[in-house]
Enzyme design. Sequence first.
Site, mmCIF file in Angstrom:
data_model
loop_
_atom_site.group_PDB
_atom_site.id
_atom_site.type_symbol
_atom_site.label_atom_id
_atom_site.label_comp_id
_atom_site.label_asym_id
_atom_site.label_seq_id
_atom_site.Cartn_x
_atom_site.Cartn_y
_atom_site.Cartn_z
ATOM 1 N N TYR A 1 0.818 -1.210 0.000
ATOM 2 C CA TYR A 1 0.000 0.000 0.000
ATOM 3 C C TYR A 1 0.858 1.270 0.000
ATOM 4 C CZ TYR A 1 -3.592 -3.292 1.736
ATOM 5 O OH TYR A 1 -4.432 -4.353 1.919
ATOM 6 N N ILE B 1 -12.372 -5.036 8.255
ATOM 7 C CA ILE B 1 -11.471 -3.875 8.194
ATOM 8 C C ILE B 1 -11.957 -2.903 7.114
ATOM 9 C CG2 ILE B 1 -9.397 -4.866 9.208
ATOM 10 C CD1 ILE B 1 -8.490 -5.590 6.334
#
Length: 294
Positions: free
Chosen positions: A66, A244
């Site tokens: 990420y 999440i």
Amino acid sequence: MGAQSKGTDESVRTDQTEVGQIEIAPGVQLAQIGLGVFQVPPDEAQRVVEDALELGYRHIDTAAAYVNETGVGAAIKASGLAREEVFVTSKLRNGDQGYDSTSRAYADTCGRLGLDRLDLYLIHWPYPSAGLFVDSWRALEKLAADGSVRSVGVSNFLPEHLDAIAAASELRPAVNQVELHPTFQQTPVLAATRAAGAAVEAYSPLGQGADLDSAPVLAAARVHEATPAQVVLAWHLQQGHIVIPKTARRERMVENLAAASLRLSEGELADISGLDSEARIGGDPATFALTQIR
């Protein structure tokens, strides 16, 4: 009374008393609701995670792929919270798979986060075409044995990948983090995950918004005076999933966390479960081979 559909910051209990905890490894408890930071730009990650921690989140999920671990770590430091109060997950990217490179990648991730060790470290994808995920798992096994990480697991692993690491190691994965939402429920993968002794963790738990307009979800939202997102998150939580959901907006963080107080009926759960259409959004773990997502 349903979950608050238009919450304020004050509506969040900072001790997360209503958020369930799941023991994923001996002595390691993981809050069922966390914040995912997939697609959060690196220059926004610190602000987003600081907001989440201020609002009561204590479970943050990132990944090397990420490219925002540095911002996540800066937010944890700036929060002033004790290290043991924040559960941090990151993941091994495909390009770092292999025994020796996994150990180096873990050290690099800890360095970017500014942490001595993680609470959970996952193999992000099996990347079967490279044939290295078993070697990577052995490296995670050693990290866990040395106390360098509190728990280890996998992400996007299909039954055959779980079988392969079970044949090579006595250490079970603490978690298998997979794409999971009402229109993509992966029943065989969930069954194999639980048979392997791992907890189920859902990413894209809302189907990236695509599952929120379905009739059963909207009907339950009206009955409980909740948002459709809260209904879908409650559907997950009542099945024992860890979720999440990703958001960069404070008001959405508040709403998502408040889903812990919502209880759906058995009929509502069944109606939402009936939406399964095998509609995958993300990559197929059998073939996904990108070495870096961003």
